[in-house]
Design a protein around this motif. Structure first.
Motif, PDB file in Angstrom:
ATOM      1  N   LYS A 234      12.462 -18.517 -17.244  1.00  0.00           N
ATOM      2  CA  LYS A 234      11.537 -17.722 -18.030  1.00  0.00           C
ATOM      3  C   LYS A 234      10.508 -16.731 -17.111  1.00  0.00           C
ATOM      4  CE  LYS A 234       7.962 -18.316 -21.521  1.00  0.00           C
ATOM      5  NZ  LYS A 234       8.124 -17.047 -22.149  1.00  0.00           N
TER       6      LYS A 234
ATOM      7  N   HIS B 108       4.918 -10.898 -19.079  1.00  0.00           N
ATOM      8  CA  HIS B 108       5.739  -9.993 -19.953  1.00  0.00           C
ATOM      9  C   HIS B 108       4.823  -8.851 -20.463  1.00  0.00           C
ATOM     10  CE1 HIS B 108       3.953 -12.841 -22.669  1.00  0.00           C
ATOM     11  NE2 HIS B 108       4.015 -12.054 -23.564  1.00  0.00           N
TER      12      HIS B 108
ATOM     13  N   SER C 212      17.709  -8.341 -27.714  1.00  0.00           N
ATOM     14  CA  SER C 212      18.057  -9.379 -28.532  1.00  0.00           C
ATOM     15  C   SER C 212      16.716 -10.136 -29.041  1.00  0.00           C
ATOM     16  CB  SER C 212      18.716 -10.466 -27.832  1.00  0.00           C
ATOM     17  OG  SER C 212      18.211 -11.067 -26.708  1.00  0.00           O
ATOM     18  N   HIS C 213      16.793 -10.822 -30.053  1.00  0.00           N
ATOM     19  CA  HIS C 213      15.511 -11.668 -30.502  1.00  0.00           C
ATOM     20  C   HIS C 213      15.791 -13.147 -30.196  1.00  0.00           C
ATOM     21  CE1 HIS C 213      13.661 -13.607 -34.091  1.00  0.00           C
ATOM     22  NE2 HIS C 213      12.842 -13.122 -33.808  1.00  0.00           N
ATOM     23  N   THR C 214      14.688 -13.625 -29.713  1.00  0.00           N
ATOM     24  CA  THR C 214      14.877 -15.019 -29.222  1.00  0.00           C
ATOM     25  C   THR C 214      14.654 -16.217 -30.228  1.00  0.00           C
ATOM     26  OG1 THR C 214      12.420 -15.445 -28.932  1.00  0.00           O
ATOM     27  CG2 THR C 214      13.702 -14.292 -26.831  1.00  0.00           C
TER      28      THR C 214
ATOM     29  N   GLU D 219      11.772 -16.728 -31.618  1.00  0.00           N
ATOM     30  CA  GLU D 219      10.368 -17.077 -31.695  1.00  0.00           C
ATOM     31  C   GLU D 219       9.481 -16.159 -32.288  1.00  0.00           C
ATOM     32  OE1 GLU D 219       7.190 -18.664 -28.567  1.00  0.00           O
ATOM     33  OE2 GLU D 219       9.148 -18.420 -27.689  1.00  0.00           O
TER      34      GLU D 219
ATOM     35  N   VAL E  12       9.070 -12.922 -30.063  1.00  0.00           N
ATOM     36  CA  VAL E  12       9.537 -12.675 -28.715  1.00  0.00           C
ATOM     37  C   VAL E  12      10.891 -12.194 -28.947  1.00  0.00           C
ATOM     38  CG1 VAL E  12      10.114 -13.961 -26.712  1.00  0.00           C
ATOM     39  CG2 VAL E  12       7.943 -14.537 -28.204  1.00  0.00           C
ATOM     40  N   MET E  13      11.155 -11.110 -27.899  1.00  0.00           N
ATOM     41  CA  MET E  13      12.292 -10.512 -27.872  1.00  0.00           C
ATOM     42  C   MET E  13      12.850 -10.358 -26.369  1.00  0.00           C
ATOM     43  SD  MET E  13      12.849  -9.265 -30.931  1.00  0.00           S
ATOM     44  CE  MET E  13      14.084  -8.191 -30.983  1.00  0.00           C
ATOM     45  N   ALA E  14      14.028  -9.901 -26.232  1.00  0.00           N
ATOM     46  CA  ALA E  14      14.305 -10.109 -24.730  1.00  0.00           C
ATOM     47  C   ALA E  14      15.163  -8.507 -24.591  1.00  0.00           C
ATOM     48  CB  ALA E  14      15.265 -11.068 -24.500  1.00  0.00           C
TER      49      ALA E  14
ATOM     50  N   ASP F  74      17.607 -10.112 -20.522  1.00  0.00           N
ATOM     51  CA  ASP F  74      16.929 -11.296 -20.934  1.00  0.00           C
ATOM     52  C   ASP F  74      15.446 -11.484 -20.407  1.00  0.00           C
ATOM     53  OD1 ASP F  74      18.966 -12.255 -22.792  1.00  0.00           O
ATOM     54  OD2 ASP F  74      20.100 -13.245 -20.973  1.00  0.00           O
TER      55      ASP F  74
ATOM     56  N   GLU G  20      11.883 -11.443 -21.269  1.00  0.00           N
ATOM     57  CA  GLU G  20      11.211 -11.689 -22.431  1.00  0.00           C
ATOM     58  C   GLU G  20       9.982 -10.706 -22.450  1.00  0.00           C
ATOM     59  OE1 GLU G  20      11.466 -13.910 -20.150  1.00  0.00           O
ATOM     60  OE2 GLU G  20      12.983 -15.741 -21.248  1.00  0.00           O
TER      61      GLU G  20
ATOM     62  N   CYS H 291       6.989  -9.207 -25.898  1.00  0.00           N
ATOM     63  CA  CYS H 291       6.744  -9.497 -27.237  1.00  0.00           C
ATOM     64  C   CYS H 291       6.501  -8.086 -28.004  1.00  0.00           C
ATOM     65  CB  CYS H 291       5.345 -10.189 -27.410  1.00  0.00           C
ATOM     66  SG  CYS H 291       5.601 -11.819 -26.780  1.00  0.00           S
TER      67      CYS H 291
END
Length: 117
Positions: free
Chosen positions: A62, A66, A87-89, A91, A102-104, A108, A110, A112
């Protein structure tokens, strides 16, 4: 002596892909940069630059720092990130003041999306 925050540097294997994602998401064009690197914005911009630094190994674990990106509509923000290759995590946090998802990005990292009420 005056200290001033001028940028955030993101390590990435595919600098073009990750910088392109962030450039489109934030509508910030690339500025002057070192060879192999991409900078979004200029050193004298009112907003800090995003700097994309090439590295050989992918991210592990992680990210402990961020970015928070404010959006007008959380569902449209999520859709935009996915369309751009992020992508969408899964969360999501709903608060009285708004919602945080929380996105990425494509590698990857991360971040927000935040919709304030």
């Amino acid at each position: 002596m005056t200290n001033r925050w001028v940028g955030v540097t993101i390590d990435c294997v595919d600098v073009e892909r990750v910088a392109g994602f962030w450039s489109a998401l934030l509508d910030r064009p690339p500025g002057p940069a070192r060879p192999g690197w991409i900078y979004l914005g200029h050193r004298d911009d009112p907003l800090p630059r995003l700097v994309f630094q090439p590295v050989r190994s992918p991210k592990h674990g992680k990210v402990r720092l961020h970015l928070d990106i404010a959006v007008d509509d959380i569902d449209q923000g999520i859709a935009q990130v996915i369309t751009l290759g992020g992508s969408h995590t899964g969360e999501r946090h709903d608060y009285d003041q708004g919602v945080v998802v929380v996105m990425a990005d494509p590698e990857d990292h991360e971040f927000c999306l935040v919709q304030y009420y």
